[in-house]
Design a protein around this motif. Structure first.
Motif, mmCIF file in Angstrom:
data_model
loop_
_atom_site.group_PDB
_atom_site.id
_atom_site.type_symbol
_atom_site.label_atom_id
_atom_site.label_comp_id
_atom_site.label_asym_id
_atom_site.label_seq_id
_atom_site.Cartn_x
_atom_site.Cartn_y
_atom_site.Cartn_z
ATOM 1 N N ILE A 120 -24.284 -7.943 -35.256
ATOM 2 C CA ILE A 120 -24.885 -7.329 -35.964
ATOM 3 C C ILE A 120 -24.350 -6.086 -36.351
ATOM 4 O O ILE A 120 -24.038 -5.863 -37.817
ATOM 5 N N ALA A 121 -23.788 -5.229 -35.578
ATOM 6 C CA ALA A 121 -23.102 -4.050 -35.739
ATOM 7 C C ALA A 121 -21.798 -4.428 -36.690
ATOM 8 O O ALA A 121 -21.584 -3.409 -37.520
ATOM 9 N N ALA A 122 -21.008 -5.464 -36.445
ATOM 10 C CA ALA A 122 -19.823 -5.767 -36.908
ATOM 11 C C ALA A 122 -20.004 -6.078 -38.472
ATOM 12 O O ALA A 122 -19.087 -5.910 -39.169
ATOM 13 N N LEU A 123 -21.369 -6.409 -38.733
ATOM 14 C CA LEU A 123 -21.427 -6.778 -40.276
ATOM 15 C C LEU A 123 -21.985 -5.532 -40.983
ATOM 16 O O LEU A 123 -22.329 -5.439 -42.196
ATOM 17 N N GLU A 124 -21.919 -4.376 -40.387
ATOM 18 C CA GLU A 124 -22.315 -2.861 -41.025
ATOM 19 C C GLU A 124 -23.418 -2.989 -41.818
ATOM 20 O O GLU A 124 -23.272 -2.580 -42.985
ATOM 21 N N PRO A 125 -24.523 -3.517 -41.300
ATOM 22 C CA PRO A 125 -25.572 -3.386 -42.241
ATOM 23 C C PRO A 125 -26.221 -1.837 -42.423
ATOM 24 O O PRO A 125 -26.048 -1.098 -41.661
ATOM 25 N N ASP A 126 -26.881 -1.837 -43.516
ATOM 26 C CA ASP A 126 -27.614 -0.526 -43.758
ATOM 27 C C ASP A 126 -29.203 -0.791 -43.744
ATOM 28 O O ASP A 126 -30.057 0.131 -44.176
ATOM 29 N N LEU A 127 -29.523 -2.024 -43.552
ATOM 30 C CA LEU A 127 -30.861 -2.366 -43.137
ATOM 31 C C LEU A 127 -31.105 -3.663 -42.270
ATOM 32 O O LEU A 127 -30.244 -4.524 -42.600
ATOM 33 N N ILE A 128 -31.807 -3.674 -41.258
ATOM 34 C CA ILE A 128 -32.141 -4.757 -40.529
ATOM 35 C C ILE A 128 -33.582 -5.069 -40.660
ATOM 36 O O ILE A 128 -34.490 -4.262 -40.485
ATOM 37 N N VAL A 129 -33.792 -6.511 -40.929
ATOM 38 C CA VAL A 129 -35.317 -6.863 -41.114
ATOM 39 C C VAL A 129 -35.699 -7.782 -40.080
ATOM 40 O O VAL A 129 -35.172 -8.898 -40.002
ATOM 41 N N GLY A 130 -36.458 -7.395 -39.239
ATOM 42 C CA GLY A 130 -37.230 -8.037 -38.107
ATOM 43 C C GLY A 130 -38.804 -8.191 -38.177
ATOM 44 O O GLY A 130 -39.289 -7.909 -36.899
ATOM 45 N N VAL A 131 -39.280 -8.755 -39.122
ATOM 46 C CA VAL A 131 -40.849 -8.619 -39.189
ATOM 47 C C VAL A 131 -41.264 -9.607 -38.134
ATOM 48 O O VAL A 131 -42.489 -9.616 -37.531
ATOM 49 N N TYR A 132 -40.641 -10.698 -38.103
ATOM 50 C CA TYR A 132 -40.902 -12.042 -37.588
ATOM 51 C C TYR A 132 -40.062 -12.226 -36.432
ATOM 52 O O TYR A 132 -39.428 -13.260 -36.350
ATOM 53 N N SER A 133 -39.747 -11.436 -35.460
ATOM 54 C CA SER A 133 -38.797 -11.473 -34.586
ATOM 55 C C SER A 133 -38.911 -11.483 -33.112
ATOM 56 O O SER A 133 -38.138 -11.670 -32.260
ATOM 57 N N PHE A 134 -40.211 -11.178 -32.765
ATOM 58 C CA PHE A 134 -40.570 -10.952 -31.526
ATOM 59 C C PHE A 134 -39.916 -9.922 -30.711
ATOM 60 O O PHE A 134 -39.800 -10.390 -29.341
ATOM 61 N N ILE A 135 -39.200 -9.226 -31.159
ATOM 62 C CA ILE A 135 -38.420 -8.006 -30.624
ATOM 63 C C ILE A 135 -39.490 -6.996 -29.801
ATOM 64 O O ILE A 135 -40.544 -7.000 -30.390
ATOM 65 N N ASP A 136 -38.882 -6.446 -28.569
ATOM 66 C CA ASP A 136 -39.533 -5.573 -28.013
ATOM 67 C C ASP A 136 -39.209 -4.115 -28.208
ATOM 68 O O ASP A 136 -38.049 -3.942 -29.144
ATOM 69 N N GLN A 137 -39.785 -3.268 -27.703
ATOM 70 C CA GLN A 137 -39.437 -1.729 -27.779
ATOM 71 C C GLN A 137 -37.921 -1.478 -27.535
ATOM 72 O O GLN A 137 -36.982 -0.850 -28.309
ATOM 73 N N ALA A 138 -37.332 -2.026 -26.397
ATOM 74 C CA ALA A 138 -35.959 -1.873 -26.110
ATOM 75 C C ALA A 138 -35.057 -2.527 -27.069
ATOM 76 O O ALA A 138 -34.090 -1.681 -27.327
ATOM 77 N N VAL A 139 -35.168 -3.857 -27.558
ATOM 78 C CA VAL A 139 -34.464 -4.092 -28.552
ATOM 79 C C VAL A 139 -34.448 -3.476 -29.899
ATOM 80 O O VAL A 139 -33.382 -3.214 -30.611
#
Length: 333
Positions: A120-139
């Motif tokens: 993800i970092a290598a793609l140099e994003p300026d926005l990451i979208v994760g509404v339906y990602s099931f991520i937690d606070q740490a991620v």
């Protein structure tokens, strides 16, 4: 409507069945978004379950880490530079409802069950979208250290954000709120047309059965986005998803039963299942296997896939709910 219930296995089910996963190939580069946001849209500040995200200017390089977020970004005219990998057997890059938007592109992937933060970092994003990602606070904290990250709000259970809300939330992050509202209005108009043509859907109880999951059957409730397609048509489903044991198959005996994962031969071979009134009386719609288009379109649950589902599924639902056992219900997928 505020939903505060949370069913822990839902994320696992979404991954295991591959219904809500998206993605492409690790090869090739994706084009950056063409500027078309409202001129005065930025900076944008969005509150969500993990805090506040500030987006200072129109994103040009968007990575989607949710299992359906790619569709929402594509629907708003942005091609992500990286997407979540498909976890099942479904050929997501060839999904028919996004053919025009993808234009044959195989987008780089950024991990499957686990996100690949370095990619993800290598793609140099300026926005990451994760509404339906099931991520937690740490991620989330790790992702937001790479770029501003959009997560779901705390208004809904994990994985149960309505598609309208997800569209508007994504549109705001992209500076395309008007476009997002127009998209919601158009798709809601398609649902209104379907419900006006089939008023009998309103108030009809419907069970959605995942076969081969849990004890063999798993009934989806309103806490799973896959049921929203049916509730938007007027059907009623249980509030919560639940494992269905062989002894409790009666939980599937609703006015109409929609089944994922069974072929007609599978249904006939399951003697307890085939003995249910809803099956005997041909009030059952077989939606096809987990690697089929219908199952995947339900999993994406997006402004792109929902119109596809309306065309593919509504005729079968109408046949199953017309009250006439002589009406043949076509199997899908």
């Amino acid at each position: 409507m505020r939903r505060t219930s949370r069913l822990v296995p839902l994320a696992v089910l979404a991954l295991a069945t591959g219904l809500s996963a998206c993605g492409g190939s690790d090869d090739g580069a994706a084009p950056a978004a063409e500027p078309s946001a409202a001129a005065d849209a930025f900076p944008v500040t969005i509150e969500h379950k993990f805090g506040t995200t500030e987006i200072p200017e129109e994103p040009a390089r968007v990575v989607t880490v949710g299992f359906n977020d790619e569709d929402f970004v594509l629907a708003l005219g942005v091609t992500p530079v990286g997407v979540r990998e498909n976890l099942g057997d479904y050929d997501a890059p060839r999904r028919p409802w996004a053919t025009e938007q993808l234009a044959g592109a195989e987008l780089p992937t950024v991990g499957g069950e686990e996100l690949a933060l370095e990619q993800i970092a290598a793609l140099e994003p300026d926005l990451i979208v994760g509404v339906y990602s099931f991520i937690d606070q740490a991620v989330y904290d790790q992702l937001s250290g790479i770029a501003p990250t959009l997560a779901q709000t705390d208004e809904y259970a994990d994985g149960a954000t309505p598609w309208q809300e997800q569209t508007l939330l994504t549109g705001r992050a992209l500076g395309r709120e008007d476009q997002a509202q127009q998209l919601v209005d158009e798709v809601e108009g398609r649902f209104e047309q379907a419900t006006s043509e089939h008023p009998g859907f309103a108030g009809t109880s419907l069970a959605v059965d995942l076969t081969g999951v849990g004890s063999g059957h798993y009934a989806l409730g309103r806490d799973d986005l896959r049921t929203q397609f049916f509730t938007d048509l007027g059907f009623t489903v249980p509030e919560s998803s639940t494992d269905v044991s062989q002894e409790r198959l009666d939980l599937l005996d609703a006015d109409v039963l929609a089944v994922l994962g069974y072929t007609p031969e599978d249904a006939a071979a399951d003697t307890l299942f085939s003995g249910l009134d809803v099956v005997i009386e041909d009030r059952t719609v077989l939606l096809g296997g987990y690697s089929g288009d219908v199952a995947a379109a339900l999993g994406f649950g997006s402004p792109l896939s929902l119109p596809y589902l309306l065309d593919a599924v509504v005729p079968a639902l109408a046949a199953a709910s017309d009250g006439d056992p002589a009406t043949a219900v076509p199997a899908l997928g």
